[in-house]
Design a protein around this motif. Structure first.
Motif, PDB file in Angstrom:
ATOM      1  N   ASN A  63       0.756  -1.133   0.022  1.00 38.21           N
ATOM      2  CA  ASN A  63      -0.351  -0.276  -0.122  1.00 38.21           C
ATOM      3  C   ASN A  63       0.565   1.136   0.189  1.00 38.21           C
ATOM      4  O   ASN A  63       2.580   1.000   0.206  1.00 38.21           O
ATOM      5  CB  ASN A  63      -0.831  -0.208   1.141  1.00 38.21           C
ATOM      6  CG  ASN A  63      -0.583  -0.252   2.141  1.00 38.21           C
ATOM      7  OD1 ASN A  63       0.624   0.266   2.820  1.00 38.21           O
ATOM      8  ND2 ASN A  63      -0.862  -1.253   3.121  1.00 38.21           N
ATOM      9  N   LEU A  64       0.442   2.283  -0.213  1.00 35.60           N
ATOM     10  CA  LEU A  64       0.686   3.749   0.031  1.00 35.60           C
ATOM     11  C   LEU A  64       1.897   4.102   1.100  1.00 35.60           C
ATOM     12  O   LEU A  64       2.817   5.075   0.671  1.00 35.60           O
ATOM     13  CB  LEU A  64       0.118   4.753  -1.228  1.00 35.60           C
ATOM     14  CG  LEU A  64      -0.658   5.184  -2.172  1.00 35.60           C
ATOM     15  CD1 LEU A  64      -1.968   5.773  -2.898  1.00 35.60           C
ATOM     16  CD2 LEU A  64       0.631   4.162  -3.131  1.00 35.60           C
ATOM     17  N   ALA A  83       0.076  10.230  -9.324  1.00 34.90           N
ATOM     18  CA  ALA A  83       0.902  11.271  -9.738  1.00 34.90           C
ATOM     19  C   ALA A  83       1.946  11.280  -7.913  1.00 34.90           C
ATOM     20  O   ALA A  83       3.091  11.376  -7.998  1.00 34.90           O
ATOM     21  CB  ALA A  83       0.088  12.725  -8.351  1.00 34.90           C
ATOM     22  N   HIS A  84       1.902  10.247  -6.682  1.00 37.00           N
ATOM     23  CA  HIS A  84       1.764  10.039  -5.577  1.00 37.00           C
ATOM     24  C   HIS A  84       3.499   9.241  -6.237  1.00 37.00           C
ATOM     25  O   HIS A  84       4.580   9.271  -5.753  1.00 37.00           O
ATOM     26  CB  HIS A  84       1.333   9.464  -4.870  1.00 37.00           C
ATOM     27  CG  HIS A  84       2.610   9.014  -2.874  1.00 37.00           C
ATOM     28  ND1 HIS A  84       1.981  10.525  -2.236  1.00 37.00           N
ATOM     29  CD2 HIS A  84       2.777   8.136  -2.965  1.00 37.00           C
ATOM     30  CE1 HIS A  84       2.469   9.537  -1.690  1.00 37.00           C
ATOM     31  NE2 HIS A  84       3.072   8.202  -1.674  1.00 37.00           N
ATOM     32  N   LEU A  85       2.683   8.185  -7.150  1.00 37.81           N
ATOM     33  CA  LEU A  85       3.821   7.291  -7.667  1.00 37.81           C
ATOM     34  C   LEU A  85       4.928   7.585  -8.287  1.00 37.81           C
ATOM     35  O   LEU A  85       6.253   7.413  -8.262  1.00 37.81           O
ATOM     36  CB  LEU A  85       3.010   5.989  -8.728  1.00 37.81           C
ATOM     37  CG  LEU A  85       1.968   5.645  -7.458  1.00 37.81           C
ATOM     38  CD1 LEU A  85       1.835   3.809  -8.658  1.00 37.81           C
ATOM     39  CD2 LEU A  85       2.732   4.416  -6.167  1.00 37.81           C
ATOM     40  N   ARG A 120      14.538   3.814  -8.037  1.00 39.91           N
ATOM     41  CA  ARG A 120      15.043   3.369 -10.219  1.00 39.91           C
ATOM     42  C   ARG A 120      14.160   3.219 -11.011  1.00 39.91           C
ATOM     43  O   ARG A 120      13.649   3.083 -11.732  1.00 39.91           O
ATOM     44  CB  ARG A 120      16.496   2.474  -9.809  1.00 39.91           C
ATOM     45  CG  ARG A 120      17.784   3.207  -9.613  1.00 39.91           C
ATOM     46  CD  ARG A 120      18.752   2.485  -9.640  1.00 39.91           C
ATOM     47  NE  ARG A 120      18.710   1.051  -8.877  1.00 39.91           N
ATOM     48  CZ  ARG A 120      19.113   0.915  -8.111  1.00 39.91           C
ATOM     49  NH1 ARG A 120      20.097   0.814  -8.027  1.00 39.91           N
ATOM     50  NH2 ARG A 120      19.233  -0.291  -7.625  1.00 39.91           N
ATOM     51  N   LEU A 121      13.500   1.632  -9.967  1.00 38.50           N
ATOM     52  CA  LEU A 121      12.098   0.887 -10.589  1.00 38.50           C
ATOM     53  C   LEU A 121      10.840   0.463  -9.586  1.00 38.50           C
ATOM     54  O   LEU A 121      11.554   0.710  -8.260  1.00 38.50           O
ATOM     55  CB  LEU A 121      12.987  -0.328 -11.100  1.00 38.50           C
ATOM     56  CG  LEU A 121      11.657  -1.248 -11.082  1.00 38.50           C
ATOM     57  CD1 LEU A 121      11.514  -0.408 -12.789  1.00 38.50           C
ATOM     58  CD2 LEU A 121      12.005  -2.432 -11.280  1.00 38.50           C
ATOM     59  N   LEU A 122       9.943   1.171  -9.832  1.00 38.54           N
ATOM     60  CA  LEU A 122       8.150   0.931  -9.582  1.00 38.54           C
ATOM     61  C   LEU A 122       8.173   0.879 -10.015  1.00 38.54           C
ATOM     62  O   LEU A 122       7.210   0.674 -10.354  1.00 38.54           O
ATOM     63  CB  LEU A 122       8.463   2.650  -8.986  1.00 38.54           C
ATOM     64  CG  LEU A 122       7.239   2.852  -7.895  1.00 38.54           C
ATOM     65  CD1 LEU A 122       7.203   1.961  -6.448  1.00 38.54           C
ATOM     66  CD2 LEU A 122       6.538   3.832  -7.511  1.00 38.54           C
TER      67      LEU A 122
END
Length: 160
Positions: free
Chosen positions: A25-26, A60-62, A39-41
């Motif tokens: 979760n966030l 936007a958060h991500l 670097r990678l999500l």
């Protein structure tokens, strides 16, 4: 840092081969990484746990977590393709339900379709002052992968 955010609990070992951390979760994402750190999500069907009215804010958060040169990869259901296949009779209602709900314990939506995702990204780029190179890939399953690489940040002005 390489992070995967997913509602799934069962593929953790598989996801750890690609990323260093797996979060669900966030709030966990915020504890694991700072803005502009990733670097990678990889977002593996994460939008299926969000209410549609929150998609843009979540995206936007991500995006804010991606560093310069980093990639945000979103794997989501290809909703138009799923609908076409069901309408043509190529998949049954049972197959459709098994595909959508087999791994997700509490699905709130089918996720975000890639065209809406791309339109949100354009406005988020302006809002955050970043530029992302976008690439859309389709697989043999009704999954679409949208990869966005952050290629620039806020313009810096001023002199030495």
């Amino acid at each position: 840092m390489r992070v995967t955010i997913t509602p799934y609990n069962l593929q953790t070992a598989e996801l750890r081969k690609v990323t260093e951390k797996v979060v669900y979760n966030l709030a966990e994402l915020d504890m694991e990484c700072e803005p502009s750190e990733c670097r990678l999500l990889v977002c593996d069907n994460f939008f299926s746990t969000c209410k549609p009215e929150h998609f843009r804010d979540v995206l936007a958060h991500l995006v804010s977590k991606i560093r310069l040169g980093g990639v945000l990869q979103i794997n989501t259901f290809d909703i138009p393709r799923l609908s076409r296949e069901m309408t043509k009779g190529n998949i049954t209602l049972n197959d459709f339900n098994n595909f959508i709900f087999s791994d997700i314990q509490q699905c709130r939506s089918f996720g975000i379709d890639y065209e809406t995702l791309l339109s949100y990204v354009e406005s988020i780029e302006n809002q955050l002052g970043v530029r992302l190179e976008k690439q859309v890939n389709f697989s043999t399953e009704p999954i679409v992968q949208v990869a966005m690489q952050r290629v620039s940040g806020l313009s810096q002005s001023g002199g030495n």
